[in-house]
Design a protein around this motif. Structure first.
Motif, PDB file in Angstrom:
ATOM      1  N   GLY A  17      44.643  18.945  69.093  1.00  0.00           N
ATOM      2  CA  GLY A  17      43.570  18.351  68.286  1.00  0.00           C
ATOM      3  C   GLY A  17      43.941  18.249  66.828  1.00  0.00           C
ATOM      4  N   GLU A  18      42.966  18.497  65.980  1.00  0.00           N
ATOM      5  CA  GLU A  18      43.108  18.378  64.529  1.00  0.00           C
ATOM      6  C   GLU A  18      44.251  19.262  64.018  1.00  0.00           C
ATOM      7  N   GLN A  19      45.069  18.719  63.124  1.00  0.00           N
ATOM      8  CA  GLN A  19      46.210  19.469  62.621  1.00  0.00           C
ATOM      9  C   GLN A  19      46.058  19.839  61.144  1.00  0.00           C
ATOM     10  N   THR A  20      44.957  19.494  60.533  1.00  0.00           N
ATOM     11  CA  THR A  20      44.716  19.848  59.139  1.00  0.00           C
ATOM     12  C   THR A  20      44.074  21.222  59.085  1.00  0.00           C
ATOM     13  N   PRO A  21      44.718  22.191  58.402  1.00  0.00           N
ATOM     14  CA  PRO A  21      44.143  23.535  58.352  1.00  0.00           C
ATOM     15  C   PRO A  21      42.822  23.553  57.605  1.00  0.00           C
ATOM     16  N   PRO A  22      41.951  24.504  57.912  1.00  0.00           N
ATOM     17  CA  PRO A  22      40.672  24.569  57.235  1.00  0.00           C
ATOM     18  C   PRO A  22      40.878  24.853  55.753  1.00  0.00           C
ATOM     19  N   GLY A  23      40.030  24.264  54.910  1.00  0.00           N
ATOM     20  CA  GLY A  23      40.207  24.463  53.476  1.00  0.00           C
ATOM     21  C   GLY A  23      39.025  24.945  52.887  1.00  0.00           C
ATOM     22  N   SER A  33      40.509  37.196  50.282  1.00  0.00           N
ATOM     23  CA  SER A  33      40.250  35.876  50.867  1.00  0.00           C
ATOM     24  C   SER A  33      40.951  35.712  52.206  1.00  0.00           C
ATOM     25  N   LEU A  34      42.188  36.181  52.268  1.00  0.00           N
ATOM     26  CA  LEU A  34      42.949  36.063  53.509  1.00  0.00           C
ATOM     27  C   LEU A  34      42.330  36.881  54.631  1.00  0.00           C
ATOM     28  N   LEU A  35      41.833  38.071  54.300  1.00  0.00           N
ATOM     29  CA  LEU A  35      41.279  38.956  55.320  1.00  0.00           C
ATOM     30  C   LEU A  35      39.775  38.776  55.537  1.00  0.00           C
ATOM     31  N   ASP A  36      39.174  37.835  54.844  1.00  0.00           N
ATOM     32  CA  ASP A  36      37.745  37.559  55.016  1.00  0.00           C
ATOM     33  C   ASP A  36      37.510  37.093  56.449  1.00  0.00           C
ATOM     34  N   PRO A  37      36.586  37.746  57.193  1.00  0.00           N
ATOM     35  CA  PRO A  37      36.346  37.371  58.594  1.00  0.00           C
ATOM     36  C   PRO A  37      36.023  35.886  58.776  1.00  0.00           C
ATOM     37  N   ALA A  38      35.291  35.293  57.838  1.00  0.00           N
ATOM     38  CA  ALA A  38      34.965  33.866  57.971  1.00  0.00           C
ATOM     39  C   ALA A  38      36.234  33.019  57.921  1.00  0.00           C
ATOM     40  N   ASN A  39      37.159  33.374  57.036  1.00  0.00           N
ATOM     41  CA  ASN A  39      38.416  32.634  56.957  1.00  0.00           C
ATOM     42  C   ASN A  39      39.278  32.879  58.185  1.00  0.00           C
ATOM     43  N   LEU A  40      39.303  34.113  58.668  1.00  0.00           N
ATOM     44  CA  LEU A  40      40.094  34.412  59.865  1.00  0.00           C
ATOM     45  C   LEU A  40      39.571  33.646  61.073  1.00  0.00           C
ATOM     46  N   THR A  41      38.255  33.601  61.215  1.00  0.00           N
ATOM     47  CA  THR A  41      37.652  32.865  62.327  1.00  0.00           C
ATOM     48  C   THR A  41      38.020  31.387  62.244  1.00  0.00           C
ATOM     49  N   ALA A  58      43.194  34.308  28.732  1.00  0.00           N
ATOM     50  CA  ALA A  58      41.996  33.927  29.488  1.00  0.00           C
ATOM     51  C   ALA A  58      42.311  33.805  30.977  1.00  0.00           C
ATOM     52  N   ARG A  59      43.442  33.210  31.320  1.00  0.00           N
ATOM     53  CA  ARG A  59      43.810  33.054  32.738  1.00  0.00           C
ATOM     54  C   ARG A  59      44.091  34.410  33.378  1.00  0.00           C
ATOM     55  N   VAL A  60      44.763  35.297  32.660  1.00  0.00           N
ATOM     56  CA  VAL A  60      45.031  36.629  33.199  1.00  0.00           C
ATOM     57  C   VAL A  60      43.709  37.347  33.433  1.00  0.00           C
ATOM     58  N   TYR A  61      42.797  37.256  32.477  1.00  0.00           N
ATOM     59  CA  TYR A  61      41.495  37.902  32.623  1.00  0.00           C
ATOM     60  C   TYR A  61      40.765  37.337  33.845  1.00  0.00           C
ATOM     61  N   ASP A  62      40.788  35.994  33.995  1.00  0.00           N
ATOM     62  CA  ASP A  62      40.130  35.367  35.151  1.00  0.00           C
ATOM     63  C   ASP A  62      40.737  35.851  36.469  1.00  0.00           C
ATOM     64  N   ASN A  63      42.047  36.021  36.492  1.00  0.00           N
ATOM     65  CA  ASN A  63      42.705  36.448  37.729  1.00  0.00           C
ATOM     66  C   ASN A  63      42.300  37.853  38.150  1.00  0.00           C
ATOM     67  N   PHE A  64      41.946  38.693  37.188  1.00  0.00           N
ATOM     68  CA  PHE A  64      41.590  40.071  37.513  1.00  0.00           C
ATOM     69  C   PHE A  64      40.092  40.335  37.400  1.00  0.00           C
ATOM     70  N   ALA A  65      39.286  39.280  37.272  1.00  0.00           N
ATOM     71  CA  ALA A  65      37.841  39.455  37.175  1.00  0.00           C
ATOM     72  C   ALA A  65      37.304  39.987  38.502  1.00  0.00           C
ATOM     73  N   SER A  66      36.394  40.937  38.428  1.00  0.00           N
ATOM     74  CA  SER A  66      35.877  41.569  39.644  1.00  0.00           C
ATOM     75  C   SER A  66      34.993  40.613  40.453  1.00  0.00           C
ATOM     76  N   GLU A  67      34.471  39.559  39.831  1.00  0.00           N
ATOM     77  CA  GLU A  67      33.617  38.601  40.562  1.00  0.00           C
ATOM     78  C   GLU A  67      34.424  37.743  41.526  1.00  0.00           C
ATOM     79  N   ARG A  68      35.705  37.591  41.274  1.00  0.00           N
ATOM     80  CA  ARG A  68      36.542  36.746  42.124  1.00  0.00           C
ATOM     81  C   ARG A  68      37.198  37.566  43.218  1.00  0.00           C
ATOM     82  N   LYS A  69      37.325  36.945  44.375  1.00  0.00           N
ATOM     83  CA  LYS A  69      38.044  37.588  45.475  1.00  0.00           C
ATOM     84  C   LYS A  69      39.536  37.485  45.205  1.00  0.00           C
ATOM     85  N   SER A  70      40.248  38.535  45.563  1.00  0.00           N
ATOM     86  CA  SER A  70      41.706  38.485  45.453  1.00  0.00           C
ATOM     87  C   SER A  70      42.246  37.632  46.608  1.00  0.00           C
TER      88      SER A  70
END
Length: 100
Positions: A94-100, A73-81, A57-69
């Motif tokens: 200023g703030e030292q806690t990375p965005p989550g 996620s790393l290259l998502d413009p919103a995350n990069l911004t 089940a976990r392997v299937y979830d990891n490769f599900a097309s609905e989830r971002k790899s």
């Protein structure tokens, strides 16, 4: 005197072997006996399914097309911004806690 030392050494070795046998029997073979009883009662396929189902089940979830790899996620413009804004705030002290 040498004979007595030899006898004591042999008894000690024999005692150590007996203790090791009991430990192996209690810790290893009893585990196998319990599992073989489960296999006999529930069937091999049921045991295999119960064991591997969560992993499959976990392997299937990891490769599900609905989830971002991770890469998506790393290259998502919103995350990069957000990361660039965080880095800018951190460099300005200023703030030292990375965005989550």
């Amino acid at each position: 005197n040498t004979y007595q030392q030899l006898e004591l050494t042999a008894r000690g070795a024999l005692s150590g072997i007996q203790v090791a046998r009991r430990m192996i029997d209690r810790n290893l073979f009893s585990h196998f006996r319990e599992n073989l009883t489960l296999v006999r009662e529930q069937g091999l396929l049921t045991i295999v399914r119960k064991t591997y189902e969560p992993y499959v089940a976990r392997v299937y979830d990891n490769f599900a097309s609905e989830r971002k790899s991770w890469t998506e996620s790393l290259l998502d413009p919103a995350n990069l911004t957000g990361m660039f804004r965080w880095a800018e705030r951190m460099l300005r002290g200023g703030e030292q806690t990375p965005p989550g």
